[in-house]
Scaffold this motif. Structure first.
Motif, mmCIF file in Angstrom:
data_model
loop_
_atom_site.group_PDB
_atom_site.id
_atom_site.type_symbol
_atom_site.label_atom_id
_atom_site.label_comp_id
_atom_site.label_asym_id
_atom_site.label_seq_id
_atom_site.Cartn_x
_atom_site.Cartn_y
_atom_site.Cartn_z
ATOM 1 N N TRP A 60 0.839 -1.213 0.000
ATOM 2 C CA TRP A 60 0.000 0.000 0.000
ATOM 3 C C TRP A 60 0.868 1.255 0.000
ATOM 4 C CZ3 TRP A 60 -2.465 2.620 4.706
ATOM 5 C CH2 TRP A 60 -3.312 3.663 4.288
ATOM 6 N N THR A 61 1.969 1.224 0.763
ATOM 7 C CA THR A 61 2.880 2.383 0.757
ATOM 8 C C THR A 61 3.557 2.526 -0.609
ATOM 9 O OG1 THR A 61 4.856 1.188 1.566
ATOM 10 C CG2 THR A 61 3.308 2.013 3.221
ATOM 11 N N TRP A 62 3.800 1.418 -1.297
ATOM 12 C CA TRP A 62 4.348 1.499 -2.654
ATOM 13 C C TRP A 62 3.365 2.210 -3.582
ATOM 14 C CZ3 TRP A 62 6.357 -4.162 -3.837
ATOM 15 C CH2 TRP A 62 7.294 -4.528 -2.848
ATOM 16 N N ILE A 63 2.078 1.884 -3.417
ATOM 17 C CA ILE A 63 1.055 2.521 -4.251
ATOM 18 C C ILE A 63 1.028 4.024 -4.000
ATOM 19 C CG2 ILE A 63 -1.434 2.676 -4.690
ATOM 20 C CD1 ILE A 63 -1.608 -0.316 -3.994
ATOM 21 N N LEU A 64 1.096 4.419 -2.730
ATOM 22 C CA LEU A 64 1.099 5.847 -2.401
ATOM 23 C C LEU A 64 2.346 6.536 -2.958
ATOM 24 C CD1 LEU A 64 -0.301 5.586 1.219
ATOM 25 C CD2 LEU A 64 -1.319 6.940 -0.617
ATOM 26 N N LYS A 65 3.474 5.878 -2.860
ATOM 27 C CA LYS A 65 4.699 6.460 -3.406
ATOM 28 C C LYS A 65 4.642 6.502 -4.931
ATOM 29 C CE LYS A 65 7.486 5.152 0.594
ATOM 30 N NZ LYS A 65 8.524 4.243 1.156
ATOM 31 N N HIS A 66 3.976 5.523 -5.527
ATOM 32 C CA HIS A 66 3.765 5.533 -6.975
ATOM 33 C C HIS A 66 2.904 6.727 -7.375
ATOM 34 C CE1 HIS A 66 3.516 3.547 -10.932
ATOM 35 N NE2 HIS A 66 2.284 4.011 -10.989
ATOM 36 N N VAL A 112 -6.080 11.523 -3.537
ATOM 37 C CA VAL A 112 -5.008 10.525 -3.670
ATOM 38 C C VAL A 112 -5.225 9.382 -2.687
ATOM 39 C CG1 VAL A 112 -2.527 10.134 -3.475
ATOM 40 C CG2 VAL A 112 -3.374 12.230 -4.525
ATOM 41 N N ALA A 113 -5.657 9.699 -1.463
ATOM 42 C CA ALA A 113 -5.918 8.651 -0.469
ATOM 43 C C ALA A 113 -7.011 7.712 -0.959
ATOM 44 C CB ALA A 113 -6.319 9.289 0.865
ATOM 45 N N THR A 114 -8.070 8.301 -1.513
ATOM 46 C CA THR A 114 -9.163 7.482 -2.046
ATOM 47 C C THR A 114 -8.693 6.642 -3.220
ATOM 48 O OG1 THR A 114 -10.766 9.169 -1.365
ATOM 49 C CG2 THR A 114 -11.501 7.545 -2.982
ATOM 50 N N LEU A 115 -7.903 7.250 -4.090
ATOM 51 C CA LEU A 115 -7.388 6.530 -5.248
ATOM 52 C C LEU A 115 -6.501 5.363 -4.813
ATOM 53 C CD1 LEU A 115 -7.086 6.260 -8.288
ATOM 54 C CD2 LEU A 115 -5.238 7.938 -8.207
ATOM 55 N N SER A 116 -5.720 5.547 -3.761
ATOM 56 C CA SER A 116 -4.816 4.479 -3.316
ATOM 57 C C SER A 116 -5.589 3.266 -2.818
ATOM 58 C CB SER A 116 -3.879 4.994 -2.215
ATOM 59 O OG SER A 116 -4.562 5.192 -0.988
ATOM 60 N N VAL A 117 -6.705 3.503 -2.094
ATOM 61 C CA VAL A 117 -7.479 2.370 -1.588
ATOM 62 C C VAL A 117 -8.381 1.780 -2.660
ATOM 63 C CG1 VAL A 117 -7.418 3.240 0.781
ATOM 64 C CG2 VAL A 117 -9.363 3.794 -0.681
ATOM 65 N N LEU A 118 -8.593 2.490 -3.751
ATOM 66 C CA LEU A 118 -9.293 1.905 -4.891
ATOM 67 C C LEU A 118 -8.341 1.068 -5.742
ATOM 68 C CD1 LEU A 118 -11.538 4.882 -6.088
ATOM 69 C CD2 LEU A 118 -12.298 2.780 -4.968
ATOM 70 N N LEU A 119 -7.112 1.557 -5.880
ATOM 71 C CA LEU A 119 -6.126 0.842 -6.686
ATOM 72 C C LEU A 119 -5.694 -0.463 -6.018
ATOM 73 C CD1 LEU A 119 -3.741 3.632 -8.029
ATOM 74 C CD2 LEU A 119 -5.162 2.083 -9.381
ATOM 75 N N TYR A 197 2.917 3.049 -15.381
ATOM 76 C CA TYR A 197 2.316 1.721 -15.217
ATOM 77 C C TYR A 197 2.665 1.198 -13.818
ATOM 78 C CZ TYR A 197 0.664 -2.890 -16.653
ATOM 79 O OH TYR A 197 -0.056 -4.061 -16.758
ATOM 80 N N PRO A 198 1.660 0.728 -13.042
ATOM 81 C CA PRO A 198 1.922 0.303 -11.653
ATOM 82 C C PRO A 198 2.547 -1.085 -11.581
ATOM 83 C CG PRO A 198 -0.389 -0.007 -12.174
ATOM 84 C CD PRO A 198 0.235 0.638 -13.390
ATOM 85 N N LEU A 199 3.708 -1.242 -12.198
ATOM 86 C CA LEU A 199 4.333 -2.561 -12.305
ATOM 87 C C LEU A 199 4.814 -3.074 -10.948
ATOM 88 C CD1 LEU A 199 5.116 -4.755 -14.320
ATOM 89 C CD2 LEU A 199 7.323 -3.625 -14.595
ATOM 90 N N LEU A 200 5.529 -2.234 -10.196
ATOM 91 C CA LEU A 200 6.048 -2.665 -8.900
ATOM 92 C C LEU A 200 4.919 -3.008 -7.927
ATOM 93 C CD1 LEU A 200 8.497 -3.206 -7.121
ATOM 94 C CD2 LEU A 200 8.483 -0.791 -6.460
ATOM 95 N N PRO A 201 3.876 -2.154 -7.769
ATOM 96 C CA PRO A 201 2.758 -2.546 -6.903
ATOM 97 C C PRO A 201 2.070 -3.830 -7.364
ATOM 98 C CG PRO A 201 2.678 -0.192 -7.316
ATOM 99 C CD PRO A 201 3.733 -0.744 -8.219
ATOM 100 N N LEU A 202 1.990 -4.047 -8.680
ATOM 101 C CA LEU A 202 1.371 -5.277 -9.182
ATOM 102 C C LEU A 202 2.184 -6.493 -8.766
ATOM 103 C CD1 LEU A 202 -0.733 -6.741 -10.929
ATOM 104 C CD2 LEU A 202 0.746 -6.323 -12.910
ATOM 105 N N PHE A 203 3.503 -6.420 -8.919
ATOM 106 C CA PHE A 203 4.359 -7.515 -8.462
ATOM 107 C C PHE A 203 4.224 -7.702 -6.949
ATOM 108 C CE2 PHE A 203 7.297 -6.972 -12.304
ATOM 109 C CZ PHE A 203 6.756 -8.086 -12.930
ATOM 110 N N GLY A 204 4.087 -6.580 -6.239
ATOM 111 C CA GLY A 204 3.906 -6.660 -4.794
ATOM 112 C C GLY A 204 2.653 -7.414 -4.411
#
Length: 305
Positions: A60-66, A112-119, A197-204
Motif C-alpha cells: 500500500w505504501t508502494w502505491i502511495l509512493k507511486h 489521492v488517499a481514495t485513489l490508493s485504496v481503490l487501486l 504503469y503500476p508494475l512494482l505494486p502489481l508484483f507486490g
C-alpha cells in the motif's frame, strides 16, 4: 433494492451450500486428528499469513509512493494492520474508510488517499487473475490449444487494463459519477491522473497472494499429505476462491464465498472431509493472523511513537 436482494441471495446460497457440505461429511470431519507436527505447521501457516498481511500493508505504501506521496512505511503498515479487521463489518468498506482517514491525517490529499485504496483491491484482483490464468496453463495439461490461447489473451487483457491510459479513463468516470451524485451542476474533471504503469505494486500484490496461498497450502498439509504435483492445483484454487471472495458483493472479508468456491473446486481432487476441514481451519488461521497483526501494530505504535 435489486443489489440488496442479490446480496441476500448470494449469502443464502453460500450458507446453504456450506451447511449441506458440512452435513454430508460430518463423520469424516470429526474423524480428523491433528498431531504435534500438524499444529507446528499450522503455527507456521499463521506466521506466513501474518507476513502476507504485513507485506500487503507495505505494498500500500508502494502505491502511495507511486502516486508521488512520500509516506512513512512503518506508520502506514501499522494503519493497514489495525484497519484490516474492519473488513468483516457489514458493508465491507470500513477498512478503506479508516485508511483514507489515516492518509488524510498524514497530509495526503483526499483524492489521492481514495485513489490508493481503490487501486489496492484492483491490483489485488489483477494479480489473482494473472496467477489463476498463468498457473492454469500448467494445471490443465490436457486442455486444447483454443483454451490455452484464450488464457494467454486473458493475461494480455489484464495487463492492458492496468495501463495508465485506461486507468485514467476509469478514474475520470468514477469522479464524474461521484460529482453528479453530490452536485449535479459540478462538471469539473479530476485533476489527478496516473502517469506510470503500476508494475512494482502489481508484483507486490502477486507476492501478497503468494504468501497467502502458501499459508493455505501449509494449513492443508497439516491435515493431509500432499504431492508436489498437487501444489499448483491448490494454489490455483485458492487464488480463484480468494478473488471471488474479494469481488462478490455481500461477503465481508470474503466470508462464505471463499469457502464455498474452494470446496467446489477441490472436493473432486481430495477427500471432501479434508477439504472442508482445511478451508475452515484456514479461515481461523487468517483471522488469528489479522488479530495478531492488529495487536502488534497497536503495541508497536504505543511503544515507539
Amino acid at each position: 433494492m435489486i443489489k440488496k436482494f442479490l446480496r441476500w441471495l448470494i449469502l443464502g446460497g453460500t450458507l446453504f451450500f456450506l451447511a449441506k457440505a458440512l452435513k454430508d461429511n460430518w463423520q469424516g470431519i470429526t474423524a480428523i486428528r491433528i498431531d504435534a507436527v500438524g499444529w507446528a505447521i499450522i503455527a507456521i501457516a499463521t506466521g506466513v499469513t501474518l507476513l502476507g498481511h504485513t507485506w500487503a500493508g507495505w505494498v500500500w505504501t508502494w502505491i502511495l509512493k507511486h502516486l508521488n506521496q512520500p509516506v512513512s512505511s512503518v506508520q502506514f503498515i501499522q494503519v493497514y494492520l489495525q484497519t484490516n479487521l474492519a473488513k468483516y463489518l457489514p458493508g465491507n468498506v470500513w477498512h478503506y474508510y479508516g485508511r483514507i482517514l489515516a492518509a488524510k491525517n498524514a497530509n495526503v490529499s483526499t483524492a489521492v488517499a481514495t485513489l490508493s485504496v481503490l487501486l489496492e483491491p484492483l491490483l489485488m484482483a489483477a494479480a489473482a487473475l494473472i496467477v489463476v490464468l498463468s498457473s492454469s496453463l500448467f494445471v490443465q495439461t490436457n486442455t486444447n490449444l483454443t483454451v490455452h490461447i484464450g488464457q494467454i489473451l486473458g493475461l494480455v487483457v489484464v495487463l492492458c487494463v492496468l495501463h495508465p491510459r485506461f486507468l485514467n479513463l476509469l478514474i475520470r468516470l468514477l469522479h464524474r459519477l461521484k460529482a453528479k451524485k453530490s452536485d449535479p451542476t459540478n462538471t469539473s474533471d479530476v485533476s489527478f491522473t496516473m502517469e506510470r504503469y503500476p508494475l512494482l505494486p502489481l508484483f507486490g500484490e502477486m507476492g501478497f497472494l503468494g504468501l497467502r496461498g502458501t499459508g493455505f497450502i501449509l494449513t492443508f498439509y497439516a491435515l493431509s499429505s500432499l504431492n508436489l504435483s498437487q501444489i499448483p492445483l491448490l494454489f490455483t484454487a485458492f487464488s480463484f476462491a480468494w478473488l471471488l471472495g474479494l469481488v462478490v458483493p455481500g461477503a465481508p472479508g470474503g466470508l462464505g464465498v471463499f469457502e464455498a468456491t474452494a470446496i467446489a473446486l477441490l472436493q473432486n481432487y481430495f477427500p471432501a472431509a479434508v477439504v472442508i476441514s482445511a478451508i475452515a481451519l484456514y479461515r481461523l488461521v487468517s483471522i488469528l493472523a489479522e488479530i495478531t497483526g492488529a495487536g502488534l501494530a497497536w503495541l508497536d505504535e504505543r511503544l515507539f511513537e
